[in-house]
Design a protein around this motif. Structure first.
Motif, PDB file in Angstrom:
ATOM      1  N   ALA A 220       0.840  -1.209   0.000  1.00  0.00           N
ATOM      2  CA  ALA A 220       0.000   0.000   0.000  1.00  0.00           C
ATOM      3  C   ALA A 220       0.870   1.252   0.000  1.00  0.00           C
ATOM      4  CB  ALA A 220      -0.942  -0.001   1.210  1.00  0.00           C
ATOM      5  N   VAL A 221       1.972   1.238   0.755  1.00  0.00           N
ATOM      6  CA  VAL A 221       2.898   2.378   0.764  1.00  0.00           C
ATOM      7  C   VAL A 221       3.515   2.553  -0.617  1.00  0.00           C
ATOM      8  CG1 VAL A 221       5.077   3.254   1.706  1.00  0.00           C
ATOM      9  CG2 VAL A 221       3.369   2.262   3.240  1.00  0.00           C
TER      10      VAL A 221
ATOM     11  N   GLY B  32       1.078   4.000  -2.829  1.00  0.00           N
ATOM     12  CA  GLY B  32       0.919   5.412  -2.473  1.00  0.00           C
ATOM     13  C   GLY B  32       1.938   6.295  -3.186  1.00  0.00           C
TER      14      GLY B  32
ATOM     15  N   ALA C 296       0.831   6.600  -6.782  1.00  0.00           N
ATOM     16  CA  ALA C 296      -0.281   7.560  -6.844  1.00  0.00           C
ATOM     17  C   ALA C 296       0.218   8.990  -6.663  1.00  0.00           C
ATOM     18  CB  ALA C 296      -1.321   7.219  -5.780  1.00  0.00           C
ATOM     19  N   MET C 297       1.202   9.174  -5.778  1.00  0.00           N
ATOM     20  CA  MET C 297       1.790  10.491  -5.566  1.00  0.00           C
ATOM     21  C   MET C 297       2.424  11.004  -6.858  1.00  0.00           C
ATOM     22  SD  MET C 297       2.351  12.703  -3.096  1.00  0.00           S
ATOM     23  CE  MET C 297       1.969  11.558  -1.790  1.00  0.00           C
TER      24      MET C 297
ATOM     25  N   TRP D 248      -0.321  12.180  -9.056  1.00  0.00           N
ATOM     26  CA  TRP D 248      -0.886  13.402  -8.483  1.00  0.00           C
ATOM     27  C   TRP D 248       0.015  14.595  -8.779  1.00  0.00           C
ATOM     28  CZ3 TRP D 248      -1.964  13.913  -2.493  1.00  0.00           C
ATOM     29  CH2 TRP D 248      -2.700  15.070  -2.259  1.00  0.00           C
TER      30      TRP D 248
ATOM     31  N   LYS E  15      -0.017  17.140  -1.109  1.00  0.00           N
ATOM     32  CA  LYS E  15       0.775  15.972  -1.493  1.00  0.00           C
ATOM     33  C   LYS E  15       2.077  15.855  -0.718  1.00  0.00           C
ATOM     34  CE  LYS E  15       2.225  17.986  -5.919  1.00  0.00           C
ATOM     35  NZ  LYS E  15       1.043  18.760  -6.330  1.00  0.00           N
TER      36      LYS E  15
ATOM     37  N   VAL F 133       1.076  14.141   2.495  1.00  0.00           N
ATOM     38  CA  VAL F 133       0.818  12.722   2.226  1.00  0.00           C
ATOM     39  C   VAL F 133       2.142  11.982   2.020  1.00  0.00           C
ATOM     40  CG1 VAL F 133      -0.270  11.103   0.626  1.00  0.00           C
ATOM     41  CG2 VAL F 133      -1.480  13.189   1.298  1.00  0.00           C
TER      42      VAL F 133
ATOM     43  N   ALA G 127       3.719   8.818   4.155  1.00  0.00           N
ATOM     44  CA  ALA G 127       4.226   7.603   3.503  1.00  0.00           C
ATOM     45  C   ALA G 127       5.693   7.355   3.862  1.00  0.00           C
ATOM     46  CB  ALA G 127       4.055   7.709   1.996  1.00  0.00           C
TER      47      ALA G 127
ATOM     48  N   GLY H  38       8.000   4.089  -6.022  1.00  0.00           N
ATOM     49  CA  GLY H  38       6.904   3.185  -5.682  1.00  0.00           C
ATOM     50  C   GLY H  38       7.113   1.795  -6.256  1.00  0.00           C
TER      51      GLY H  38
END
Length: 198
Positions: free
Chosen positions: A79-80, A83, A86-87, A90, A126, A129, A133, A187
């Motif tokens: 999940a990290v 993330g 996704a970052m 974003w 961000k 976030v 993370a 990621g």
């Protein structure tokens, strides 16, 4: 006691680089430019950014580090990693800043106005976030917060001193693309490491 191990240079340097890149063209950087052009008093603006970032990012890293300690599993590490991907995506979305600084405390001094505005604008941003993370990844709130704070200052101090020149001269679209690629690569690397591929 705060979740912390011995000082981790990797955690510090990664946190600095990730947030410095994520901050380029971000709404908090745009806020720094707006404050600088409006008040023309760089030192209290920089001090306000520093204090707001230390508080916000320490608690963000602490949340990430604590959550990782409670949820330390293979799926949480995936999940990290997701993330960070996704970052990266974003990061490609341009930010804008609400120019209504008075609503965020303009009746107060420059330092307090900056501190309040930055703290509020950073909530859910961000870079916050990313700090959560990073705290989850490294389990070290103090080192991560120190690195992310340095990253914020590296991105925002020049913005305060150079104001609108930064926006005119720096190709923000290119920087956002490079930052996005780095986030996605980080990621994917974390995902591969969790899977035991690297």
């Amino acid at each position: 006691m705060f979740p912390m191990t011995a000082f981790l240079p990797d955690a510090f340097l990664t946190s600095t680089a990730v947030v410095a890149l994520a901050e380029i063209g971000d709404k908090t950087q745009l806020l720094a430019i707006v404050l600088a052009t409006r008040y023309r008093r760089p030192l209290p603006i920089i001090a306000g950014i520093l204090v707001a970032t230390i508080v916000n990012h320490f608690f963000s890293a602490l949340i990430g580090s604590t959550a990782a300690g409670l949820l330390d599993s293979v799926w949480f590490r995936y999940a990290v990693a997701a993330g960070f991907v996704a970052m990266g995506l974003w990061t490609l979305v341009p930010d804008s800043v609400d120019d209504d600084i008075d609503a965020k405390g303009g009746r107060h001094g420059v330092f307090l106005t900056t501190l309040i505005a930055f703290f509020l604008v950073e909530m859910g941003d961000k870079t916050q976030v990313a700090t959560i993370a990073l705290g989850a990844r490294y389990h070290d709130a103090v080192t991560v917060a120190a690195g992310t704070t340095l990253g914020m200052m590296l991105a925002n101090v020049p913005a305060v001193f150079l104001g609108n020149e930064v926006i005119r001269r720096v190709p923000l679209a290119l920087v956002r693309t490079v930052a996005a690629i780095l986030f996605v690569c980080l990621g994917l690397w974390l995902g591969a490491k969790t899977a035991g591929l690297v």
